[in-house]
Design a protein around this motif. Structure first.
Motif, mmCIF file in Angstrom:
data_model
loop_
_atom_site.group_PDB
_atom_site.id
_atom_site.type_symbol
_atom_site.label_atom_id
_atom_site.label_comp_id
_atom_site.label_asym_id
_atom_site.label_seq_id
_atom_site.Cartn_x
_atom_site.Cartn_y
_atom_site.Cartn_z
ATOM 1 N N ALA A 113 5.631 -1.991 12.371
ATOM 2 C CA ALA A 113 4.210 -1.747 12.121
ATOM 3 C C ALA A 113 3.492 -2.998 11.625
ATOM 4 N N PHE A 114 4.231 -3.885 10.920
ATOM 5 C CA PHE A 114 3.632 -5.125 10.393
ATOM 6 C C PHE A 114 4.570 -6.284 10.719
ATOM 7 N N ASP A 147 4.443 -9.621 8.677
ATOM 8 C CA ASP A 147 4.572 -9.564 7.213
ATOM 9 C C ASP A 147 6.030 -9.398 6.821
ATOM 10 N N ASP A 205 1.201 -1.428 -2.223
ATOM 11 C CA ASP A 205 0.083 -1.045 -1.352
ATOM 12 C C ASP A 205 0.397 0.187 -0.501
ATOM 13 N N ASN A 206 1.599 0.732 -0.660
ATOM 14 C CA ASN A 206 2.003 1.946 0.052
ATOM 15 C C ASN A 206 1.822 1.807 1.568
ATOM 16 N N ARG A 207 2.319 0.681 2.101
ATOM 17 C CA ARG A 207 2.228 0.471 3.541
ATOM 18 C C ARG A 207 3.480 0.938 4.277
ATOM 19 N N LEU A 208 4.582 0.983 3.568
ATOM 20 C CA LEU A 208 5.836 1.397 4.188
ATOM 21 C C LEU A 208 5.923 2.919 4.212
ATOM 22 N N LEU A 209 6.200 3.466 5.369
ATOM 23 C CA LEU A 209 6.313 4.912 5.521
ATOM 24 C C LEU A 209 7.770 5.297 5.743
ATOM 25 N N ASP A 255 6.608 -1.521 -3.021
ATOM 26 C CA ASP A 255 5.558 -1.324 -2.017
ATOM 27 C C ASP A 255 4.273 -0.885 -2.724
#
Length: 376
Positions: free
Chosen positions: A220-221, A224, A271-275, A269
């Motif tokens: 997804a990133f 990064d 920023d809570n970007r990892l799901l 995490d």
């Protein structure tokens, strides 16, 4: 006479020119050109690669202890919940009726016990009758406690702080109890911190230790990099292949399989970007050397005496000459290797040319064709 002298001189000059031409040709053919690289000093890092899955720090499946139809669901997907918060209510009419019946039976049993005690005290009832009345009272009391517990189970609360992940079951769904296949009403996960659970093969697991750092990427990133740290290394392989209680057929079929061990990482995490369920591709840092003397891995060659590199020098005509320099190697990185001992200096030119070993020629006999002579 003069003609003979001139002819002889011409022959001598021709021979000298021919010899010079031949010598230059031989030198050009025997001179070897090497592809070179420099000896350098650099910070060297060794990594182990692995693939894992992003997981929540903690999660729980909410099921019912009783079988009843879902009456209300008070939260939705992605809602934050607190420990003890009411999140669902089951239809409790049947259990409330059972509770009322249990209360009635307990009242009767209490009255009977009181009468029996009074009559026993004046000699009108036997001890056995008193004990029977006491037993009926205790049984009715236990039944009421169980009925009240079932009614309380119709109100479902969250056992932890977290977030509702996925869609909960809808009202009207029958929630069944059971230890084998209970109905999962919803899932709650603590996403304040993520974990990555990865598989590391047996050739690399010995290099990994608790506390080591890692970086990883997710699809997804892709641009990064996320940080992680080793928190746990499983003491058994992923398939428990060491377990001798498994069948011999399955053991033999898996004997050639690659052995993997689970390694768990903490992954901040904020920023809570990892799901959850994202695929993480990790590079685990298992070694680091500051300001190491390094050469490209392609420069290392070996023979019967050990590892060596070829140091390249040039003469006044620019002809390259290779000199073997035996070395001891240390940490291997992705492209460079540390030199811990050997007569090498920074900026030395070394060969990175691949040299295939010459194969010994062999004489093959050909079979005789029709009508031909036998092989000699």
């Amino acid at each position: 006479m003069k003609f003979k002298i001139i002819a002889a001189a011409i022959l001598i000059i021709g021979a000298l020119v021919g010899y010079k031409f031949y010598g230059d040709k031989v030198e050009a053919e025997t001179a070897k050109t090497y592809e070179t690289a420099k000896v350098v000093r650099m910070d060297l890092t060794k990594t182990v690669s692995a693939t894992g899955t992003v997981q929540p720090k903690e999660s729980v499946e909410i099921s019912s202890k009783i079988t009843a139809r879902i009456k209300e669901v008070l939260v939705d997907e992605n809602d934050e919940v607190q420990s003890g918060q009411v999140i669902a209510i089951l239809d409790g009419q049947d259990y409330e009726a059972k509770r009322d019946q249990a209360k009635f039976k307990l009242t009767n049993a209490s009255q009977k016990l009181t009468r029996t005690e009074r009559l026993y005290n004046i000699g009108a009832k036997s001890l056995e009758e008193l004990q029977d009345a006491q037993y009926e009272y205790d049984t009715a009391k236990s039944a009421l406690e169980e009925a009240e517990s079932d009614v309380n189970e119709t109100v479902i609360t969250s056992p932890m702080d977290g977030i509702v992940v996925g869609e909960p079951k809808t009202p009207g769904t029958m929630a069944t109890q059971g230890s084998d296949n209970p109905t999962v009403i919803m899932r709650i996960a603590d996403l304040s911190e993520k974990l990555v659970k990865a598989k590391v093969d047996e050739t690399d697991i010995g290099s990994v230790a608790v506390g080591e750092n890692a970086t990883f990427t997710v699809d997804a990133f892709p641009d990064d990099k996320f940080r992680a740290r080793v928190t746990k290394i499983s003491q058994t392989d992923t398939a428990n292949s060491w377990d001798v209680s498994s069948s011999s057929s399955s053991s033999s079929s898996s004997s050639n399989a690659v052995i993997y061990y689970y390694v768990t990482f903490s992954a901040p995490d904020p920023d809570n970007r990892l799901l959850p369920a994202m695929t993480a591709r990790l590079d685990i840092v298992v070694g680091r050397v500051k300001n190491a003397l390094c050469v490209p891995i392609s420069a290392i060659k070996t023979d019967g005496q050990g590892s060596y590199v070829e140091r390249i020098t040039k003469d006044g005509k620019g002809v390259q000459t290779a000199e073997k320099v035996y070395v001891k190697v240390g940490l291997y990185g992705e492209e460079f290797v540390e030199i811990t001992d050997g007569n090498l200096q920074v900026d030395d030119d070394i060969s990175i040319t691949y040299e295939a070993q010459e194969k010994k020629s062999s004489t093959k006999q050909t079979s005789r064709g029709p009508g031909g002579p036998p092989p000699m």
